[in-house]
Write a protein that holds these residues in place. Structure first.
Motif, PDB file in Angstrom:
ATOM      1  N   PHE A  52       0.959  -1.047  -0.041  1.00  0.00           N
ATOM      2  CA  PHE A  52      -0.188   0.438   0.508  1.00  0.00           C
ATOM      3  C   PHE A  52       1.060   1.513  -0.101  1.00  0.00           C
ATOM      4  N   ALA A  53       1.773   1.068   0.644  1.00  0.00           N
ATOM      5  CA  ALA A  53       3.027   2.373   0.571  1.00  0.00           C
ATOM      6  C   ALA A  53       4.094   2.249  -0.519  1.00  0.00           C
ATOM      7  N   LEU A  54       3.595   1.706  -1.228  1.00  0.00           N
ATOM      8  CA  LEU A  54       5.274   1.467  -2.569  1.00  0.00           C
ATOM      9  C   LEU A  54       4.913   2.861  -2.762  1.00  0.00           C
ATOM     10  N   ARG A  55       3.616   4.305  -3.828  1.00  0.00           N
ATOM     11  CA  ARG A  55       4.813   4.910  -3.807  1.00  0.00           C
ATOM     12  C   ARG A  55       4.710   6.243  -2.827  1.00  0.00           C
ATOM     13  N   LEU A  56       4.442   6.348  -1.417  1.00  0.00           N
ATOM     14  CA  LEU A  56       4.871   6.849  -0.815  1.00  0.00           C
ATOM     15  C   LEU A  56       6.301   7.190  -0.682  1.00  0.00           C
ATOM     16  N   PRO A  57       6.522   9.178  -0.430  1.00  0.00           N
ATOM     17  CA  PRO A  57       7.952   8.656   0.076  1.00  0.00           C
ATOM     18  C   PRO A  57       9.037   7.690   0.988  1.00  0.00           C
ATOM     19  N   GLU A  58       9.909   7.514   1.330  1.00  0.00           N
ATOM     20  CA  GLU A  58      11.104   6.995   1.946  1.00  0.00           C
ATOM     21  C   GLU A  58      10.570   8.396   3.463  1.00  0.00           C
ATOM     22  N   ALA A  59      10.378   9.496   3.224  1.00  0.00           N
ATOM     23  CA  ALA A  59      10.603  10.169   4.256  1.00  0.00           C
ATOM     24  C   ALA A  59       9.166  10.803   4.802  1.00  0.00           C
ATOM     25  N   ASP A  60       7.989   9.620   3.987  1.00  0.00           N
ATOM     26  CA  ASP A  60       7.132   9.846   5.283  1.00  0.00           C
ATOM     27  C   ASP A  60       6.667   8.223   5.000  1.00  0.00           C
ATOM     28  N   GLY A  61       7.992   7.441   5.383  1.00  0.00           N
ATOM     29  CA  GLY A  61       7.750   6.123   5.503  1.00  0.00           C
ATOM     30  C   GLY A  61       6.826   5.614   4.284  1.00  0.00           C
ATOM     31  N   GLY A  62       7.106   5.202   3.460  1.00  0.00           N
ATOM     32  CA  GLY A  62       6.956   4.557   1.979  1.00  0.00           C
ATOM     33  C   GLY A  62       8.016   3.995   1.871  1.00  0.00           C
ATOM     34  N   VAL A  63       7.952   3.001   0.368  1.00  0.00           N
ATOM     35  CA  VAL A  63       8.815   2.578   0.185  1.00  0.00           C
ATOM     36  C   VAL A  63       9.528   3.651  -1.373  1.00  0.00           C
ATOM     37  N   GLY A  64       9.151   4.489  -1.623  1.00  0.00           N
ATOM     38  CA  GLY A  64       9.562   5.561  -2.642  1.00  0.00           C
ATOM     39  C   GLY A  64       9.303   4.982  -4.100  1.00  0.00           C
ATOM     40  N   LEU A  65       9.381   3.650  -4.144  1.00  0.00           N
ATOM     41  CA  LEU A  65       8.901   3.582  -5.528  1.00  0.00           C
ATOM     42  C   LEU A  65       8.257   5.071  -6.131  1.00  0.00           C
ATOM     43  N   GLY A  66       7.607   4.271  -7.569  1.00  0.00           N
ATOM     44  CA  GLY A  66       6.425   4.885  -9.034  1.00  0.00           C
ATOM     45  C   GLY A  66       5.604   4.374  -9.225  1.00  0.00           C
ATOM     46  N   LEU A  67       4.986   4.575  -9.975  1.00  0.00           N
ATOM     47  CA  LEU A  67       3.744   4.171 -10.830  1.00  0.00           C
ATOM     48  C   LEU A  67       4.077   3.428 -11.322  1.00  0.00           C
ATOM     49  N   VAL A  68       4.743   2.974 -12.050  1.00  0.00           N
ATOM     50  CA  VAL A  68       5.200   1.627 -12.258  1.00  0.00           C
ATOM     51  C   VAL A  68       4.957   0.163 -11.979  1.00  0.00           C
ATOM     52  N   GLU A  69       5.536   0.495 -11.023  1.00  0.00           N
ATOM     53  CA  GLU A  69       5.872   0.018  -9.674  1.00  0.00           C
ATOM     54  C   GLU A  69       4.481  -0.792  -9.078  1.00  0.00           C
ATOM     55  N   ALA A  70       3.796   0.435  -8.499  1.00  0.00           N
ATOM     56  CA  ALA A  70       2.718  -0.046  -8.487  1.00  0.00           C
ATOM     57  C   ALA A  70       1.383  -0.500  -9.575  1.00  0.00           C
ATOM     58  N   ASP A 161      -9.473   9.025  -9.759  1.00  0.00           N
ATOM     59  CA  ASP A 161      -8.084   9.991 -10.156  1.00  0.00           C
ATOM     60  C   ASP A 161      -7.763   8.735 -11.637  1.00  0.00           C
ATOM     61  N   PRO A 162      -7.007   9.873 -11.682  1.00  0.00           N
ATOM     62  CA  PRO A 162      -6.364   8.736 -13.106  1.00  0.00           C
ATOM     63  C   PRO A 162      -5.370   7.579 -12.479  1.00  0.00           C
ATOM     64  N   VAL A 163      -4.672   7.626 -11.348  1.00  0.00           N
ATOM     65  CA  VAL A 163      -3.692   6.924 -10.640  1.00  0.00           C
ATOM     66  C   VAL A 163      -4.567   5.728 -10.452  1.00  0.00           C
ATOM     67  N   ALA A 224       1.611   3.010 -19.847  1.00  0.00           N
ATOM     68  CA  ALA A 224       0.281   4.933 -19.131  1.00  0.00           C
ATOM     69  C   ALA A 224       0.890   4.721 -17.991  1.00  0.00           C
ATOM     70  N   ALA A 225       1.620   4.042 -17.382  1.00  0.00           N
ATOM     71  CA  ALA A 225       2.721   4.134 -15.675  1.00  0.00           C
ATOM     72  C   ALA A 225       3.822   4.673 -16.312  1.00  0.00           C
ATOM     73  N   VAL A 226       4.515   4.230 -17.884  1.00  0.00           N
ATOM     74  CA  VAL A 226       5.297   5.910 -17.786  1.00  0.00           C
ATOM     75  C   VAL A 226       5.213   7.078 -18.274  1.00  0.00           C
ATOM     76  N   THR A 227       4.062   6.578 -18.778  1.00  0.00           N
ATOM     77  CA  THR A 227       3.627   8.955 -19.342  1.00  0.00           C
ATOM     78  C   THR A 227       2.876   9.332 -18.192  1.00  0.00           C
ATOM     79  N   ALA A 228       2.219   8.580 -17.430  1.00  0.00           N
ATOM     80  CA  ALA A 228       1.344   8.562 -16.747  1.00  0.00           C
ATOM     81  C   ALA A 228      -0.019  10.028 -17.103  1.00  0.00           C
ATOM     82  N   ASP A 229      -0.147   9.655 -18.903  1.00  0.00           N
ATOM     83  CA  ASP A 229      -1.404  10.504 -18.449  1.00  0.00           C
ATOM     84  C   ASP A 229      -2.279  10.308 -19.105  1.00  0.00           C
ATOM     85  N   PRO A 230      -2.920  11.029 -18.214  1.00  0.00           N
ATOM     86  CA  PRO A 230      -4.667  10.968 -17.780  1.00  0.00           C
ATOM     87  C   PRO A 230      -5.338  10.031 -20.006  1.00  0.00           C
TER      88      PRO A 230
END
Length: 300
Positions: A52-70, A161-163, A224-230
């Motif tokens: 659940f925390a894949l895209r959450l920044p590491e500074a906020d306790g997340g994994v710090g990865l991106g949309l592709v990984e999610a 939301d597009p995500v 779409a995960a790479v571009t994140a374009d709606p």
């Protein structure tokens, strides 16, 4: 564009697949049918693994990865028909206490429907007056909210939301992949007239069409995960929905009457795909977004 997963991305995908194979295999899937009780232990284990925390920044306790990984993680969840409001909880990580670690289950009002309302700790949107709805998918309890109720809002924490739309497309892609695997496996092992049914041209065509739809949807979802374009996400959602629904139907054709039995999981793939098509970003919404994009440069 030539898209290849990195070693780390492949390791992430394989890790999620291994966790799900251990905790939610075919036996657990069948046991969950008709029992709308969320496995809180599995939910927390997914949280501990960072699902659940894949895209959450590491500074906020997340994994710090991106949309592709999610997308890769949600594709694996869709492949095994993992039940629960996965998208809503993932989107709430960082804004709802406990969501990132799997301690809090979050659901959302989405298109007049709410998934897993009775099991949720937090509901995004106005679910007052919601009534139970008989769900076609025995693994997804649904409630319908009255017309005019406030849907989930708040930008990136909304399923619309597009995500959120893309993560639903990733789940559909996973289900479509599983339907293709099951169809090919059955075509190789089921025999009629002294030979595997996969030797017959009609079955070959069904399996080939299954594979083509899966790979086209995969290319669109990954891009779409790479571009994140709606607009790219809308196209990916359309292709993934088609691959999941038509793929499950064609898989049923390969299985014949066996596919409709409770001993097989094929009909569950179709039922879950149907339910997902009702989420935000569905066929009508995605087609309208694409149409607006196509007409945006047309002079009147």
């Amino acid at each position: 564009m030539r898209f290849r997963l990195t070693d780390d991305q492949r390791a992430l995908r394989d890790g999620v697949r291994a966790v799900l194979a251990r905790r939610f295999g075919p036996e657990e899937l069948r046991a969950a049918v008709g029992r709308p009780v969320l496995d809180r232990g599995l939910w927390r284990e997914l949280g501990d693994a960072g699902f659940f925390a894949l895209r959450l920044p590491e500074a906020d306790g997340g994994v710090g990865l991106g949309l592709v990984e999610a997308v890769l993680a949600f594709e694996e969840a869709g492949r095994v028909l993992l039940p629960g409001p996965l998208v809503a909880t993932h989107l709430a990580a960082g804004s709802v206490p406990g969501a990132a670690g799997g301690e809090t289950v979050v659901t959302a009002v989405d298109g007049g429907l709410v998934e897993w309302l009775a099991e949720a700790d937090v509901v995004r949107g106005d679910a007052s007056g919601a009534v139970p709805l008989r769900s076609v998918d025995p693994l997804t309890p649904l409630h319908r909210v009255p017309a005019g109720a406030r849907v989930s809002t708040g930008g990136p924490v909304s399923p619309g939301d597009p995500v959120g739309v893309l993560l639903t497309a990733a789940e559909q892609l996973g289900s479509a992949t599983r339907a293709c695997e099951l169809a090919v496996q059955h075509a190789r092992t089921r025999e009629q007239f002294g030979q595997p049914i996969g030797a017959f041209q009609a079955v070959k065509h069904l399996c080939a069409e299954l594979l083509v739809r899966v790979e086209v949807a995969r290319a669109a979802v990954y891009a779409a995960a790479v571009t994140a374009d709606p607009v790219d996400i809308a196209a990916a959602r359309l292709l993934a929905d088609e691959a999941a629904v038509r793929g499950a139907r064609d898989c049923l054709q390969v299985y014949g009457g066996m596919g409709f039995t409770w001993e097989a999981e094929v009909h569950l793939l179709l039922k879950r795909a149907w339910v997902r098509t009702r989420r935000a970003g569905d066929c009508t919404e995605s087609e309208e977004r694409l149409a607006r994009e196509l007409l945006s440069g047309v002079e009147t």
